[in-house]
Design a protein around this motif. Sequence first.
Motif, mmCIF file in Angstrom:
data_model
loop_
_atom_site.group_PDB
_atom_site.id
_atom_site.type_symbol
_atom_site.label_atom_id
_atom_site.label_comp_id
_atom_site.label_asym_id
_atom_site.label_seq_id
_atom_site.Cartn_x
_atom_site.Cartn_y
_atom_site.Cartn_z
ATOM 1 N N THR A 26 0.832 -1.189 0.000
ATOM 2 C CA THR A 26 0.000 0.000 0.000
ATOM 3 C C THR A 26 0.877 1.253 0.000
ATOM 4 O OG1 THR A 26 -1.728 -1.162 1.230
ATOM 5 C CG2 THR A 26 -1.819 1.239 1.227
ATOM 6 N N PRO A 27 0.628 2.195 -0.907
ATOM 7 C CA PRO A 27 1.472 3.399 -0.979
ATOM 8 C C PRO A 27 1.454 4.196 0.322
ATOM 9 C CG PRO A 27 0.118 3.178 -2.954
ATOM 10 C CD PRO A 27 -0.370 2.146 -1.993
ATOM 11 N N ASP A 28 2.579 4.841 0.609
ATOM 12 C CA ASP A 28 2.679 5.644 1.826
ATOM 13 C C ASP A 28 1.627 6.746 1.871
ATOM 14 O OD1 ASP A 28 4.807 4.209 2.860
ATOM 15 O OD2 ASP A 28 6.336 5.518 1.977
ATOM 16 N N GLY A 29 1.249 7.280 0.710
ATOM 17 C CA GLY A 29 0.241 8.341 0.697
ATOM 18 C C GLY A 29 -1.081 7.894 1.293
ATOM 19 N N ILE A 30 -1.484 6.668 0.993
ATOM 20 C CA ILE A 30 -2.741 6.140 1.550
ATOM 21 C C ILE A 30 -2.588 5.881 3.042
ATOM 22 C CG2 ILE A 30 -4.313 4.168 1.505
ATOM 23 C CD1 ILE A 30 -3.905 4.010 -1.486
ATOM 24 N N ILE A 31 -1.448 5.339 3.447
ATOM 25 C CA ILE A 31 -1.186 5.105 4.868
ATOM 26 C C ILE A 31 -1.274 6.419 5.636
ATOM 27 C CG2 ILE A 31 0.535 4.333 6.536
ATOM 28 C CD1 ILE A 31 -0.645 2.063 4.893
ATOM 29 N N GLU A 32 -0.611 7.449 5.133
ATOM 30 C CA GLU A 32 -0.585 8.735 5.823
ATOM 31 C C GLU A 32 -1.956 9.401 5.834
ATOM 32 O OE1 GLU A 32 2.418 10.683 3.599
ATOM 33 O OE2 GLU A 32 4.045 9.410 4.382
ATOM 34 N N ALA A 33 -2.688 9.308 4.715
ATOM 35 C CA ALA A 33 -4.014 9.915 4.657
ATOM 36 C C ALA A 33 -4.979 9.226 5.621
ATOM 37 C CB ALA A 33 -4.553 9.845 3.228
ATOM 38 N N THR B 19 3.699 -6.867 6.046
ATOM 39 C CA THR B 19 4.955 -6.395 6.633
ATOM 40 C C THR B 19 4.751 -5.259 7.624
ATOM 41 O OG1 THR B 19 5.303 -4.930 4.743
ATOM 42 C CG2 THR B 19 6.322 -7.113 4.643
ATOM 43 N N GLY B 20 3.490 -4.854 7.845
ATOM 44 C CA GLY B 20 3.225 -3.918 8.931
ATOM 45 C C GLY B 20 2.873 -2.503 8.549
ATOM 46 N N ALA B 21 2.406 -2.266 7.324
ATOM 47 C CA ALA B 21 2.031 -0.898 6.945
ATOM 48 C C ALA B 21 0.933 -0.363 7.855
ATOM 49 C CB ALA B 21 1.579 -0.866 5.484
ATOM 50 N N GLY B 22 -0.069 -1.195 8.138
ATOM 51 C CA GLY B 22 -1.158 -0.760 9.008
ATOM 52 C C GLY B 22 -0.725 -0.552 10.445
ATOM 53 N N LEU B 23 0.302 -1.260 10.872
ATOM 54 C CA LEU B 23 0.815 -1.060 12.228
ATOM 55 C C LEU B 23 1.375 0.347 12.389
ATOM 56 C CD1 LEU B 23 2.575 -4.507 12.762
ATOM 57 C CD2 LEU B 23 0.435 -3.734 13.808
ATOM 58 N N GLN C 47 10.185 -4.592 11.691
ATOM 59 C CA GLN C 47 9.856 -3.178 11.560
ATOM 60 C C GLN C 47 9.112 -2.629 12.765
ATOM 61 O OE1 GLN C 47 8.193 -2.060 7.713
ATOM 62 N NE2 GLN C 47 9.085 -3.863 6.739
ATOM 63 N N HIS C 48 8.417 -3.497 13.496
ATOM 64 C CA HIS C 48 7.593 -3.059 14.625
ATOM 65 C C HIS C 48 7.852 -3.979 15.818
ATOM 66 C CE1 HIS C 48 5.286 -0.314 12.041
ATOM 67 N NE2 HIS C 48 5.372 -1.270 11.129
ATOM 68 N N PRO C 49 9.020 -3.863 16.424
ATOM 69 C CA PRO C 49 9.391 -4.807 17.482
ATOM 70 C C PRO C 49 8.488 -4.755 18.706
ATOM 71 C CG PRO C 49 10.967 -2.990 17.336
ATOM 72 C CD PRO C 49 10.099 -2.901 16.131
ATOM 73 N N GLY C 50 7.742 -3.681 18.905
ATOM 74 C CA GLY C 50 6.873 -3.589 20.072
ATOM 75 C C GLY C 50 5.486 -4.157 19.861
ATOM 76 N N PHE D 128 -9.928 -13.706 18.238
ATOM 77 C CA PHE D 128 -9.941 -12.648 19.235
ATOM 78 C C PHE D 128 -11.332 -12.445 19.820
ATOM 79 C CE2 PHE D 128 -6.676 -11.266 16.067
ATOM 80 C CZ PHE D 128 -5.563 -11.495 16.865
ATOM 81 N N GLU D 129 -11.353 -12.171 21.106
ATOM 82 C CA GLU D 129 -12.556 -11.706 21.792
ATOM 83 C C GLU D 129 -12.607 -10.185 21.694
ATOM 84 O OE1 GLU D 129 -14.893 -13.703 22.979
ATOM 85 O OE2 GLU D 129 -13.696 -15.375 22.217
ATOM 86 N N PRO D 130 -13.705 -9.544 22.096
ATOM 87 C CA PRO D 130 -13.801 -8.077 21.985
ATOM 88 C C PRO D 130 -12.756 -7.378 22.851
ATOM 89 C CG PRO D 130 -15.970 -9.048 22.315
ATOM 90 C CD PRO D 130 -14.973 -10.142 22.557
ATOM 91 N N SER D 131 -11.668 -6.963 22.241
ATOM 92 C CA SER D 131 -10.571 -6.358 23.005
ATOM 93 C C SER D 131 -9.910 -5.194 22.293
ATOM 94 C CB SER D 131 -9.508 -7.421 23.328
ATOM 95 O OG SER D 131 -9.088 -8.089 22.163
ATOM 96 N N PHE D 132 -10.417 -4.800 21.116
ATOM 97 C CA PHE D 132 -9.773 -3.742 20.334
ATOM 98 C C PHE D 132 -10.732 -2.569 20.131
ATOM 99 C CE2 PHE D 132 -7.735 -7.727 19.104
ATOM 100 C CZ PHE D 132 -6.404 -7.412 19.323
ATOM 101 N N ASP D 133 -10.164 -1.373 20.131
ATOM 102 C CA ASP D 133 -10.938 -0.158 19.885
ATOM 103 C C ASP D 133 -10.917 0.239 18.413
ATOM 104 O OD1 ASP D 133 -11.435 0.792 22.829
ATOM 105 O OD2 ASP D 133 -9.324 0.220 22.711
ATOM 106 N N LEU D 134 -9.865 -0.187 17.708
ATOM 107 C CA LEU D 134 -9.705 0.152 16.290
ATOM 108 C C LEU D 134 -9.109 -1.031 15.554
ATOM 109 C CD1 LEU D 134 -9.591 2.248 13.934
ATOM 110 C CD2 LEU D 134 -7.285 2.845 14.752
ATOM 111 N N ALA D 135 -9.662 -1.337 14.398
ATOM 112 C CA ALA D 135 -9.073 -2.324 13.488
ATOM 113 C C ALA D 135 -8.890 -1.664 12.133
ATOM 114 C CB ALA D 135 -9.967 -3.555 13.359
ATOM 115 N N VAL D 136 -7.782 -1.963 11.472
ATOM 116 C CA VAL D 136 -7.520 -1.440 10.136
ATOM 117 C C VAL D 136 -7.090 -2.596 9.239
ATOM 118 C CG1 VAL D 136 -6.847 0.852 10.967
ATOM 119 C CG2 VAL D 136 -5.090 -0.909 10.648
ATOM 120 N N SER D 137 -7.146 -2.367 7.943
ATOM 121 C CA SER D 137 -6.645 -3.345 6.979
ATOM 122 C C SER D 137 -6.280 -2.604 5.702
ATOM 123 C CB SER D 137 -7.698 -4.425 6.688
ATOM 124 O OG SER D 137 -7.150 -5.475 5.929
ATOM 125 N N PHE D 138 -5.195 -3.032 5.069
ATOM 126 C CA PHE D 138 -4.715 -2.354 3.866
ATOM 127 C C PHE D 138 -4.355 -3.378 2.792
ATOM 128 C CE2 PHE D 138 -3.986 0.656 7.258
ATOM 129 C CZ PHE D 138 -4.414 1.851 6.700
#
Length: 237
Positions: free
Chosen positions: A38-45, A66-70, A97-100, A113-123
């Motif tokens: 996914t292009p960086d422009g879409i990630i940033e927008a 590889t972690g663009a959404g992270l 890229q995202h060791p944490g 997963f059980e209900p434990s997230f406030d936001l989910a994304v996908s790219f």
Amino acid sequence: MFSPRGPSLRELTVQALSSVERGYDLLAPKFDHTPFRTPDGIIEATAEALAERGPFDAGLDVCCGTGAGLTVLRAVCQGPITGVDFSAGMLAEAGNQHPGATLVRADVRALPFEPSFDLAVSFGALGHFLPEERPALFEGVHRALKPGGLFAFAIGEPPPMTSIAHWVLLGFDGVMRVRNAVWRPPFVMYYRTTPLPALRKDLTAAGFAVEIEALETMGRRGDGTPRCWLVLARRAA
């Protein structure tokens, strides 16, 4: 093929003749040097649009690759972030890229997963699911979100029939359908199976309230149509 650091034509051919999982394991080390990322422009927008609705606590990147959404989650979430994918190779790159981040290997058509997230994304992942597989995906995301949680993803406006891009994508999908008809295992990757009305219908059926807005920073085409949309699907509070 795409750059000195990208995969060769031979490597892409081997990938395309593999399963989706094995293909992405092979491609993972060079994936970020291909046009498939996914292009960086879409990630940033997307991050900018979500920042106006946050901050959020825990975040989930569905089909994280590889972690663009992270990157987006790290920008807008104050709590832990998690990526899920079924390719061990892609998860290894995401971990570098995202060791944490917490990384989970799983089939997202049966999210664990059980209900434990406030936001989910996908790219850039929806083309890997046949239309009949989307309900299970969306139901799993709905189940993973807390009440009031948000599922967000960007999707491009289909190019007009008069454009070269339209015929390139049509040809690509045609080649993939022929490939999957004569070769096993199948490699599911289609660009023309995710129209917005169908996505809205499937998200609504999964229990989401859906809004769709233009990602204005991505610009508009000559006819005034936005180049990219942001789909915002919210689980009821």
